[in-house]
Design an enzyme around this catalytic site. Structure first.
Site, PDB file in Angstrom:
ATOM      1  N   HIS A   4       1.740   1.829  -3.456  1.00  0.00           N
ATOM      2  CA  HIS A   4       0.563   2.350  -4.179  1.00  0.00           C
ATOM      3  C   HIS A   4       0.328   3.819  -3.847  1.00  0.00           C
ATOM      4  O   HIS A   4      -0.021   4.611  -4.715  1.00  0.00           O
ATOM      5  CB  HIS A   4      -0.695   1.545  -3.843  1.00  0.00           C
ATOM      6  N   THR A  56       0.833  -1.209   0.000  1.00  0.00           N
ATOM      7  CA  THR A  56       0.000   0.000   0.000  1.00  0.00           C
ATOM      8  C   THR A  56       0.869   1.262   0.000  1.00  0.00           C
ATOM      9  O   THR A  56       0.512   2.260  -0.626  1.00  0.00           O
ATOM     10  CB  THR A  56      -0.946  -0.013   1.219  1.00  0.00           C
TER      11      THR A  56
END
Ligand code: NAP
Ligand code: ZN
Length: 342
Positions: free
Chosen positions: A42, A39
């Protein structure tokens, strides 16, 4: 203090910022370790909603250095793990008990300053005590473990169940261990890396499969396969289209499929509703860690979940930027950032 800040998508810097001060109900925590998760990459790439500028890092653990007003149950010097996901408590979803679906969800390291810094502010409701004598790095695994616990709860693994797990990253390897603790008899891990397959076997997988060998559905579900007729429970932990599509086919009639892996937003997969219906496959998705962080902390503290073999690298804040900017290295499971290193 030093902090790794996301300034905007594609832009992170190691900055000197003011050491934060704990407000009422807050703990000031000296960070001992914070894991780099997909994450974070991301967020750096702008593929996940966030509110920069902010300090990244949501898998953190550390020592309480200072307590704000109105604190009960915490004192200076204790080790804690932080649950980064902060629910508002008053929206309709929170009042249904669905705190992971809170309409005003905030997250430390995603929408407010996180753990890739020497210090992080943790509201006391988000902090869980860890033992003084626990390895100071292990608490960084509580957050991913708490997400896996939610997935395994939804899977309803029973003593004697058979479980097939797709994907051998940190999530798949934690799920292998939770399936073992839940009493599964057959625990099959499907992942491409031989190293991760070996590791999975040492952590409780009873068999492993290399998907590159082809024909995995047949090899697993055929009458003479590894799990004839399919698995009671299939847990998708890779977050790629191919494995999401394979998951129902690996489940037995009446079996359960849990989607833990996160696929890119907007990407579609091909699923056959007739097959789901005719074989009454229960397909569930699992998001975050509602009310599971305390159990994750207790499991890590107990030593019953092995996290040491999941640590690939220990790095300082200056190396963290390069690690976040680039995809995970081959064979990497979890890289831990130690912000107060040296
Ligand atoms: P990761 O380290 O990238 O692990 C994914 C693994 O999937 C890789 O190790 C890869 O291993 C394997 N894989 C890729 N393609 C495959 C294929 N075709 N067949 C079998 N295995 C394949 O990520 P992670 O940290 O473990 O996280 C896994 C997923 O869970 C991610 O999508 C992450 O975003 C998600 N996640 C969800 C939650 C939640 O709340 N639901 C929480 C945390 C993380 P090989 O190269 O060995 O195949
Ligand atoms: Zn809410």
């Amino acid at each position: 203090m030093k902090a790794v800040r996301l300034e905007a998508a594609g832009q992170i810097n190691l900055c000197d910022v003011d050491k934060p001060r704990p407000g009422p109900g807050d703990l000031l925590v000296r960070v001992e370790a914070c894991g780099i998760c997909g994450t974070d990459r991301h967020l750096f790439n702008g593929e996940f909603p966030s509110e920069p500028p902010l300090t990244l890092g949501h898998e953190f653990t550390g020592i309480v250095e200072e307590i704000g007003r109105d604190i009960t149950g915490f004192r200076e010097g204790i080790r804690i793990t932080g649950d980064p996901n902060i629910a508002c408590g008053h929206c309709d979803q929170c009042r249904r008990g669905r705190v992971n679906l809170c309409r005003n969800l905030q997250a430390i390291g995603i929408s407010r300053d996180g753990g890739f810094a020497q210090y992080v502010i943790v509201p006391q409701n988000q902090a869980f005590v860890l033992p003084d004598d626990l390895n100071p790095l292990y608490g960084a695994f509580c957050e991913p473990l708490a997400c896996c616990l939610h997935g395994v709860d939804l899977a309803e693994i029973r003593t004697g169940s058979s479980v097939a797990i797709l994907g051998g990253g940190v999530i798949g390897l934690l799920v292998v261990q939770l399936a073992r603790l839940a009493g599964a008899t057959d625990i099959l891990l499907i992942t491409r890396s031989a190293e991760k397959r070996r590791l999975a076997e040492s952590l409780g997988a009873t068999a492993t499969v290399d998907p590159n060998d082809g024909g995995i559905i047949e090899r697993i579900t055929a009458p003479d396969g590894l799990l004839p007729g399919g698995a009671d429970v299939v847990i998708e932990c890779a977050g790629v289209a191919g494995t999401v599509e394979q998951a129902p086919a690996l489940a037995r009639h009446g079996g359960t499929v849990v989607i833990l892996g996160v696929m890119p937003q907007g990407e579609k997969v091909s699923i056959e509703p007739f097959d789901l219906l005719f074989r009454e496959i229960r397909l569930v998705s699992s998001f975050l860690n509602p009310f599971t962080h305390k159990r994750a902390a207790d499991l890590v503290a107990s030593g019953r979940i092995k996290v040491e073999p999941l640590i690939s690298r220990r790095i300082g804040l200056n190396e963290a930027m390069e690690a976040i900017r680039n995809p995970a290295r081959a064979g990497e499971i979890r890289t831990l950032v130690l912000p107060n290193l040296g």
